[in-house]
Design an enzyme around this catalytic site. Structure first.
Site, mmCIF file in Angstrom:
data_model
loop_
_atom_site.group_PDB
_atom_site.id
_atom_site.type_symbol
_atom_site.label_atom_id
_atom_site.label_comp_id
_atom_site.label_asym_id
_atom_site.label_seq_id
_atom_site.Cartn_x
_atom_site.Cartn_y
_atom_site.Cartn_z
ATOM 1 N N CYS A 38 0.857 -1.191 0.000
ATOM 2 C CA CYS A 38 0.000 0.000 0.000
ATOM 3 C C CYS A 38 0.892 1.239 0.000
ATOM 4 O O CYS A 38 1.997 1.225 0.547
ATOM 5 C CB CYS A 38 -0.939 0.113 1.195
ATOM 6 S SG CYS A 38 -2.005 -1.297 1.421
ATOM 7 N N ASN A 98 -0.822 1.493 5.955
ATOM 8 C CA ASN A 98 -0.078 0.497 5.185
ATOM 9 C C ASN A 98 0.461 -0.514 6.192
ATOM 10 O O ASN A 98 1.216 -0.131 7.083
ATOM 11 C CB ASN A 98 1.069 1.207 4.445
ATOM 12 C CG ASN A 98 2.113 0.255 3.910
ATOM 13 O OD1 ASN A 98 1.800 -0.897 3.599
ATOM 14 N ND2 ASN A 98 3.348 0.708 3.799
ATOM 15 N N GLU A 108 15.563 -16.788 -12.831
ATOM 16 C CA GLU A 108 15.141 -15.392 -12.936
ATOM 17 C C GLU A 108 14.331 -15.170 -14.221
ATOM 18 O O GLU A 108 13.321 -14.462 -14.220
ATOM 19 C CB GLU A 108 16.378 -14.485 -12.876
ATOM 20 C CG GLU A 108 16.141 -13.005 -13.063
ATOM 21 C CD GLU A 108 15.190 -12.371 -12.055
ATOM 22 O OE1 GLU A 108 14.824 -13.007 -11.057
ATOM 23 O OE2 GLU A 108 14.786 -11.218 -12.288
ATOM 24 N N LYS A 138 10.484 -13.807 -14.321
ATOM 25 C CA LYS A 138 10.090 -12.617 -15.083
ATOM 26 C C LYS A 138 8.894 -12.950 -15.964
ATOM 27 O O LYS A 138 7.937 -12.181 -16.038
ATOM 28 C CB LYS A 138 11.221 -12.119 -16.001
ATOM 29 C CG LYS A 138 12.357 -11.364 -15.423
ATOM 30 C CD LYS A 138 12.057 -10.041 -14.781
ATOM 31 C CE LYS A 138 11.562 -10.233 -13.386
ATOM 32 N NZ LYS A 138 12.485 -10.080 -12.303
ATOM 33 N N HIS A 181 15.288 -35.728 -14.559
ATOM 34 C CA HIS A 181 14.734 -36.284 -13.321
ATOM 35 C C HIS A 181 13.267 -35.909 -13.138
ATOM 36 O O HIS A 181 12.741 -35.998 -12.025
ATOM 37 C CB HIS A 181 15.566 -35.828 -12.116
ATOM 38 C CG HIS A 181 16.985 -36.276 -12.189
ATOM 39 N ND1 HIS A 181 17.369 -37.581 -11.948
ATOM 40 C CD2 HIS A 181 18.114 -35.615 -12.539
ATOM 41 C CE1 HIS A 181 18.677 -37.694 -12.118
ATOM 42 N NE2 HIS A 181 19.145 -36.506 -12.488
ATOM 43 N N LYS A 210 5.334 -3.814 -5.454
ATOM 44 C CA LYS A 210 6.778 -3.650 -5.573
ATOM 45 C C LYS A 210 7.502 -3.984 -4.279
ATOM 46 O O LYS A 210 8.525 -4.650 -4.290
ATOM 47 C CB LYS A 210 7.083 -2.208 -5.992
ATOM 48 C CG LYS A 210 8.543 -1.947 -6.253
ATOM 49 C CD LYS A 210 9.002 -2.641 -7.511
ATOM 50 C CE LYS A 210 10.482 -2.482 -7.771
ATOM 51 N NZ LYS A 210 10.971 -3.495 -8.707
HETATM 52 O O1 M6R Z 1 12.657 -5.389 -2.565
HETATM 53 P P1 M6R Z 1 13.153 -6.815 -2.542
HETATM 54 O O2 M6R Z 1 14.319 -7.016 -3.402
HETATM 55 O O3 M6R Z 1 13.400 -7.304 -1.154
HETATM 56 O O4 M6R Z 1 11.950 -7.654 -3.120
HETATM 57 C C1 M6R Z 1 11.981 -9.050 -3.166
HETATM 58 C C2 M6R Z 1 10.933 -9.594 -4.098
HETATM 59 O O5 M6R Z 1 9.663 -9.227 -3.663
HETATM 60 C C3 M6R Z 1 11.126 -9.105 -5.538
HETATM 61 O O6 M6R Z 1 12.400 -9.395 -6.018
HETATM 62 C C4 M6R Z 1 10.077 -9.744 -6.470
HETATM 63 O O7 M6R Z 1 10.314 -11.103 -6.588
HETATM 64 C C5 M6R Z 1 10.075 -9.048 -7.834
HETATM 65 N N1 M6R Z 1 8.747 -8.729 -8.234
HETATM 66 C C6 M6R Z 1 10.624 -9.875 -8.917
HETATM 67 O O8 M6R Z 1 10.640 -9.225 -10.142
#
Ligand code: M6R
Length: 615
Positions: A2, A101, A488, A492, A511, A610
Site C-alpha cells: 500500500c 499500510n 530469474e 520474469k 529427473h 513492488k
Molecule cells: O525489494 P526486494 O528485493 O526485497 O523484493 C523481493 C521480491 O519481492 C522481488 O524481487 C520480487 O520477486 C520481484 N517482483 C521480482 O521481479
C-alpha cells in the site's frame, strides 16, 4: 504494501495527493481513495481499481479544493478489494480519518471489544478498527489526537505506517510507523507525507524518515514533533537531504517503466561501479567491506537471505563467493529462514539482499540473525530504507529508483555489488593471483558495454515473442552460473505475462521435467560457451529429440547450437562468472515483449506489489 500520501499547507492538496498516489502505485493498486478537507467540510472518495479510476470518480463526485488531504493506494490484506474496504477509513463519529499500510494482527480482539462498547464496522479491514480505537481513546482518556494515536498504537500488534487527522482540527496530521516506511517532506509552511519521497520530490529536498516505533505530529505553523511511541520521549527530528530527482522517476519516453529500467542497465551498473572499481590501480574500494574485512575473512560461512529476484541474485553470489573466494555459502529464502530455527553462530556473516530494503521477511530474518550474534551486511537499492538501517554495514546498489514491479536493473546491480565483494575477498584471501585479479577487474569494467551490445537483440526478440506469446507453459534451463539466470528468466515471464514458467538446472531435466516436453513446450536454454557447453549441447539434443521448441541464448559466433535451436539469441562473450550480467538481459526483454503482446499490465502485474511489507 500500500502507498500512503498526505499534504497540509497552503496549496490545494488534491493535485499533490493524486500525483503522489500515481507515483506510489507500484506499492499496490487494487483500490484507492482520498480524503480532502475544503476548509469547512470533509470529502471522501474511494473506489476499487487503479488511481486513474479514482481520479475519474473524484473529479465527478467531490470538490477538489482545500489544503489538507490524504490518499491511499491499496494492496489488499484484510477484506477483498472493493469501494468499502478502500482507505481512507473513518471512525463511527466520522471525525477520525485514517490511512494505513501494514497489518494489525490483533484487530479481531480489538474489534470485539469495541463492538461491545457499541461501535459498528462497515468494512472488513483492520484499519477501520484502528480509526475507532483512536476515537474511543480520545473519548475515554480525554486526550488530543497525537496522544490518542500513541495510546492506541501501544495496544496494536502488527505493522503499520499511518497518517490520520481529526476533521474537527484540520491543521494537523499525525503519522506513525512500525515496520512500514514513512517519509515526511518539510517545505516552507507546508508538509508532505509519503510511503517514500517520490510524492513530494518536486516541492522539497528535505525529509524526515521515521524510524520504527516513532510518530510525528505535523502541524501548520510549527516544527514537526517526533516522538517515540513507547516511552513518550521527544526526539530530535533528523532532517535529511533527498537523493532522488523527478527525472529519475519519470518514464522518459518509454512505454513502460520496465522497458526503461531494462535499458538503464548499462548506466546503472556504471553507477554501481562508481568510486569502487578502479582497474588501473588494481583495486576495489568499498568502505562497508574494508571496514569489516576481518569479519568476512574470518567468517565460518556466509549465509544469504533474500526473497524473489533478490534471492536469485543471492544464488549467483553463492557461485561467486565459493568459486572466486572459496568461502562456503548458503542461500536461504528469508521467509523460511526466519521461522525454521536456523543454526547461526557469531562467526557467520549474513548478507541480506533487497531492492526496496523494506521486504518484511528479509527484515525479520536480519533481526533474527542479529539476535543470534551474526554480523549482518545489507545489499539494498533504496537509500535509508529499513533494511539499510537495520544491518550492521552494507553497500548500496545505486541503481536509481526501480518502479516496474518486475525487478530488472535491481537484479543486475545486485549481482554487480556481489561480484565486487567476491573479487575483493578473493584478492584479500589470495585465492586469485594478483594478475588474475587485475584481469577480472578489467573484465568487469567492460560489462556495461557488453550489456549495451546485448540490448541490440531487442528487434530479434520482438520477432521471437510474436511466436511465443500464446504459449501456456515455458521451461528455462541453465547450468552453473546460468542456473540462477534460468530461475530469474522464468520468474520474469510468469510475473508479468501470467504464463506458467519454471527454471531448472539443465541436468535436472531428466529427473522429471522432461516428461513435460512435447511440440507444445517452449524451452529457453541459456547455453553460453563457458557454462558446461558440451553438457548443455546434450541437454538440447534431448529436448530436440522430444520435439520441444528451443530458444537458446548462445555466445556470439556459436554455430553448433544455432543449428539445433528454433531461435538463437547471440550475446557477447565474457568470462564465465560474469555471464549472468549479460545472459539475463534477453530474458528480461523476452518476457517484456510477450507480456505486452498479451495485453498485460507490465508495470503493475495483477496481485503483486513492488515492496512486500507483509509476511
Ligand atoms: O525489494 P526486494 O528485493 O526485497 O523484493 C523481493 C521480491 O519481492 C522481488 O524481487 C520480487 O520477486 C520481484 N517482483 C521480482 O521481479
Amino acid at each position: 504494501m500500500c502507498g500512503i500520501v498526505g499534504y497540509i499547507g497552503y496549496r490545494d492538496a488534491y493535485p499533490i495527493v493524486i500525483k503522489g498516489l500515481e507515483r506510489l502505485e507500484y506499492r499496490g493498486y487494487d483500490s484507492a481513495g482520498v480524503a480532502l478537507y475544503d476548509g469547512e467540510e470533509l470529502h471522501i472518495c474511494k473506489t476499487k481499481g487503479k488511481v486513474s479510476d479514482l481520479k475519474d470518480k473524484v473529479e465527478k463526485d467531490i470538490p477538489t479544493k482545500g489544503s489538507l488531504g490524504i490518499g491511499h493506494t491499496r494492496w489488499a490484506t484484510h477484506g477483498v478489494p472493493n469501494d468499502v474496504n478502500s482507505h481512507p477509513h473513518q471512525s463511527n463519529s466520522g471525525d477520525i480519518v485514517l490511512i494505513h499500510n501494514g497489518i494489525i494482527e490483533n484487530y479481531a480482539s480489538i474489534k470485539q471489544e469495541l463492538t461491545k462498547r457499541g461501535y459498528s464496522f462497515y468494512s472488513d479491514t483492520d484499519t477501520e478498527v484502528l480509526a475507532n480505537l483512536i476515537q474511543e481513546v480520545m473519548k475515554i482518556e480525554k486526550v488530543k489526537l497525537g496522544k490518542a494515536v500513541q495510546i492506541a498504537l501501544k495496544q496494536v500488534v502488527g505493522a503499520y505506517a499511518i497518517a490520520v487527522f481529526d476533521r474537527r482540527k484540520p491543521d494537523e496530521i499525525v503519522v506513525a510507523r512500525l515496520g512500514s516506511p514513512l517519509a515526511i517532506g518539510i517545505g516552507k509552511n507546508e508538509y508532505f507525507v509519503g510511503s517514500d519521497a517520490s510524492p513530494f520530490i518536486e516541492y522539497t529536498s528535505n525529509a524526515i524518515y521515521l524510524e520504527d516505533e516513532e510518530m510525528a505530529i505535523i502541524r501548520i505553523g510549527r516544527d514537526v514533533k517526533v516522538r517515540s511511541i513507547n516511552d513518550d520521549e521527544q526526539l530530535d527530528a533528523n532532517i535529511q537531504e533527498l537523493q532522488l530527482s523527478l527525472e529519475q522517476i519519470e518514464k522518459k519516453g518509454y512505454d513502460h517503466f520496465m522497458l526503461k529500467e531494462i535499458y538503464e542497465q548499462p548506466s546503472a551498473i556504471l553507477d554501481t561501479f562508481r568510486g569502487r572499481l578502479l582497474p588501473n590501480e588494481g583495486i576495489i574500494k568499498m568502505s562497508g567491506i574494508e571496514d569489516n574485512l576481518s569479519k568476512f575473512l574470518n567468517a565460518n560461512r556466509i549465509v544469504i537471505v533474500a526473497c524473489g529476484t533478490s534471492w536469485h541474485a543471492g544464488l549467483v553470489a553463492e557461485y561467486l563467493f565459493e568459486d572466486l573466494a572459496r568461502i562456503p555459502v548458503e542461500v536461504e529464502y528469508a521467509s523460511e529462514f526466519r521461522y525454521r530455527n536456523p543454526v547461526i553462530k557469531r562467526d557467520d556473516v549474513v548478507i541480506a539482499i533487497s531492492q526496496s530494503g523494506e521486504t518484511a521477511d528479509t527484515l525479520a530474518a536480519i533481526k533474527l540473525a542479529k539476535s543470534m550474534g551474526a554480523f549482518v551486511f545489507g545489499v539494498c537499492n533504496v537509500v535509508g530504507s529499513s533494511i539499510a538501517r537495520e544491518t550492521n554495514a552494507g553497500a548500496y546498489t545505486h541503481a536509481g529508483p526501480e518502479i516496474g514491479v518486475a525487478s530488472t536493473k535491481a537484479f543486475t546491480t545486485q549481482i554487480t555489488v556481489l561480484t565486487l565483494i567476491a573479487l575483493r575477498l578473493a584478492n584479500a584471501k589470495g585465492t586469485l593471483s594478483t594478475s588474475d585479479y587485475k584481469k577480472c577487474l578489467f573484465d568487469l569494467e567492460a560489462i556495461p558495454r557488453r550489456v549495451e551490445e546485448v540490448l541490440d537483440v531487442n528487434d530479434q526478440i520482438v520477432k521471437i515473442a510474436e511466436n511465443y506469446s500464446d504459449v501456456a507453459n515455458c521451461l528455462y534451463l541453465g547450468r552453473k552460473y546460468n542456473f540462477p539466470v534460468a530461475l530469474e528468466g522464468a520468474l520474469k515471464l510468469k510475473e508479468i505475462s501470467y504464463i506458467h514458467a519454471e527454471g531448472y538446472p539443465a541436468a535436472e531435466m531428466k529427473h522429471g521435467p522432461i516428461a513435460l516436453i512435447d511440440e507444445q513446450m517452449p524451452v529457453v536454454v541459456i547455453a553460453t560457451k563457458k557454462g558446461n557447453y558440451e553438457k548443455i549441447v546434450s541437454n538440447i539434443q534431448e529436448i530436440k529429440s522430444r520435439r520441444g521448441r528451443i530458444i537458446a541464448v548462445v555466445t556470439q559466433g556459436d554455430t553448433m547450437i544455432k543449428e539445433m535451436a528454433d531461435y538463437a539469441i547471440e550475446i557477447p562473450e565474457t568470462v564465465e562468472f560474469l555471464t549472468p550480467l549479460i545472459a539475463t538481459i534477453p530474458l528480461q526483454l523476452l518476457s517484456y515483449h510477450i507480456a505486452v503482446m498479451r495485453g498485460c499490465n507490465v508495470d503493475q502485474p495483477r496481485n503483486l506489489a513492488k515492496s512486500v511489507t507483509v509476511e
